[in-house]
Scaffold this active site. Structure first.
Site, PDB file in Angstrom:
ATOM      1  CB  THR A 116      -0.931   0.010   1.224  1.00  0.00           C
ATOM      2  OG1 THR A 116      -0.171  -0.340   2.386  1.00  0.00           O
ATOM      3  CG2 THR A 116      -2.059  -0.981   1.037  1.00  0.00           C
ATOM      4  CG  ASN A 117       1.696   3.565   2.462  1.00  0.00           C
ATOM      5  OD1 ASN A 117       1.156   4.472   1.841  1.00  0.00           O
ATOM      6  ND2 ASN A 117       1.146   3.040   3.540  1.00  0.00           N
ATOM      7  N   GLY A 197       0.439  -6.072   7.619  1.00  0.00           N
ATOM      8  CA  GLY A 197      -0.702  -6.635   8.312  1.00  0.00           C
ATOM      9  C   GLY A 197      -0.335  -7.255   9.648  1.00  0.00           C
ATOM     10  N   GLY A 215       0.274  -1.923  14.456  1.00  0.00           N
ATOM     11  CA  GLY A 215      -0.971  -2.657  14.622  1.00  0.00           C
ATOM     12  C   GLY A 215      -1.958  -2.338  13.525  1.00  0.00           C
ATOM     13  CB  CYS A 248      -4.211   0.903   7.885  1.00  0.00           C
ATOM     14  SG  CYS A 248      -2.714   1.323   8.803  1.00  0.00           S
TER      15      CYS A 248
END
Length: 473
Positions: A116-117, A197, A215, A248
């Protein structure tokens, strides 16, 4: 051909140790030269956009222009935080206590990189390692393997240009990227810097080596109606749609006071956010698109992750107005597995629920975090300071954002005091070892030197209050 993962990783670690031994002899000036050069080279507009485009093409997630902006913000911000700071040798002297503090490297860092990054994280983590005279090995997600390799190769070219060992920054080769390689890396390095994750982070903590991990994010924001609703909507939509919510850290759940709920929905609609009511056919379709196997499990449909809102609506078979940027689903009935919009969605989709008042909103926030996201972040849009204080005192999160876009604030920004970071600690609430945003300072060992000082041992009458002393007479 079978791969000997242990042997492959051992080769990377050996090269990392050799380069790191050279870096141990670097002066502060040399370290600062390297970090400046890497940060500057990787944030040139064409370079940042190229890597953003490359990652979007490879992963199928996100928006190139937003990834370019992320490179500008996080890489430059991380460098800004370390510029001029001591990280070599004697870094602190306390003459009163006769103490000296010396900074030393940890060795070889294993860095787990999320898809995602995958554009900015390898650069930020490399800067952290270079600032602290460590070497680093970057292990990407399979859907970011080629981007990670290209970013690493450019960093290595900068190191070579400034006469530093290229092996200070290495990447797992694209052909070797796998769960097995990452697992073996975590077993062999000196320290692990893990972003990803929850299962991966727990693997890092159970590897047998010291680690920092993050987290699960499931950010909850309260809207109490005391601030301009159009401004609130603009901030939330900006945050939730940035890079198609690859982070997230976005507003996954929004709790709105009943008295301003309609005004909130109207303001959000003007910014391109569509609301699906409790019990509606549209909400049911959206739920199935995001969690295809619900209620058996709530594994996210990977095809909706970091996709545009209009595309997700189309996948769900829902018609939405042209220009729709964000989807919202009411989730007023409960919390947890039976009410999946309570959880993280990794997409421009948010759960929305009503609250009678502030106490009710806080209670609902706590229930959501009990299900998912405890430790990460929460937020509030308000003009009432007492409500901010209450969140700071009560809610089990490490970051509270006030009147701000969550994903553009809680990981650090130029308009907040949070440290710029790609690794957000969530404390023991999120099964993490730190409660702050990880920075270069977390990659240092320290040696403390003590010199004799006059005794400062106090008498009991100076140390203990009379009330306490009298209680034991």
């Amino acid at each position: 051909m079978s791969v000997n993962y242990a042997e492959y990783v051992a080769g990377l670690v050996a090269k990392g140790h050799a380069a790191q031994k050279i870096a141990e002899g670097f002066s502060q000036e040399k370290v600062d030269q390297l970090t400046a050069a890497v940060a500057y080279a990787l944030t040139q507009p064409d370079v940042a956009l190229k890597f953003g485009e490359m990652l979007v093409e490879e992963s199928g997630m996100g928006i190139p222009a937003d990834k370019q902006a992320k490179m500008f913000g996080k890489v430059k911000g991380s460098y800004y935080q370390m510029k001029g700071q001591k990280s070599v040798g004697l870094v602190e002297v306390d003459e009163k206590m006769g103490m000296e503090k010396y900074a030393k490297p940890m060795g070889v860092i294993g860095a787990i990189i999320p898809v995602t990054n995958g554009e900015a994280t390898p650069v930020v983590k490399s800067l952290m390692a270079l600032k602290t005279r460590n070497s680093i090995i970057l292990a990407p997600h399979p859907k970011a393997r080629n981007t990670n390799w290209a970013v690493t190769e450019m960093i290595r070219s900068v190191l070579k240009k400034f006469d530093a060992p290229e092996d200070l920054v290495q990447a797992v080769g694209p052909d070797f990227v796998s769960i097995e390689t990452s697992g073996e890396l975590m077993k062999q390095v000196d320290f692990i810097l893990a972003t990803g994750g929850t299962p991966m982070v727990r693997q890092a903590y159970s590897s047998g080596n010291p680690a920092i991990g993050v987290g699960t994010g499931n950010v909850v924001t309260i809207v109490d109606g005391t601030t301009d609703m159009d401004d609130v909507a603009a901030l939330i939509v900006r945050s939730k749609t940035f890079d198609n919510a690859t982070s997230c850290s976005t507003e996954n759940n929004i709790i709105v006071f009943e008295e301003c709920y309609d005004a909130f929905v109207e303001a959000m609609a003007k910014k391109g956010a569509v609301l699906f009511k409790d019990g509606s056919e549209e909400k049911a379709k959206l739920l199935k698109a995001i969690w295809p196997e619900s209620p058996a499990n709530h594994d996210l449909n990977r095809h909706i992750v970091a996709q545009p809102a209009a595309k997700i609506a189309e996948m769900a078979g829902i018609e939405v107005p042209e220009g729709t940027k964000m989807l919202m689903a009411e989730e007023n009935a409960g919390f947890g597995n039976e009410f999946p919009f309570t959880g993280e969605k990794l997409s421009p989709v948010a759960g929305v629920r009503k609250a009678k008042d502030f106490d009710d909103a806080v209670e609902k926030m706590m229930s959501i975090l009990d299900y998912q996201g405890k430790g990460h972040s929460c937020g509030i849009h308000t003009t009432i300071d007492e409500r901010v204080t209450k969140l700071g005192e009560l809610v089990p999160v490490c970051k509270v954002c006030v009147n701000a876009p969550q994903s553009l604030t809680n990981s650090g920004s130029w308009t907040s005091g949070f440290p710029m970071s790609m690794t957000l600690g969530c404390g023991t609430w999120g099964h993490n070892s730190i409660s702050h945003n990880a920075t270069w300072k977390d990659l240092l060992n320290f040696t403390y030197v003590s010199r004799p000082i006059p005794s400062y041992q106090p008498k009991d009458e100076d140390l203990f209050d009379e009330e306490i002393r009298n209680a034991f007479k």
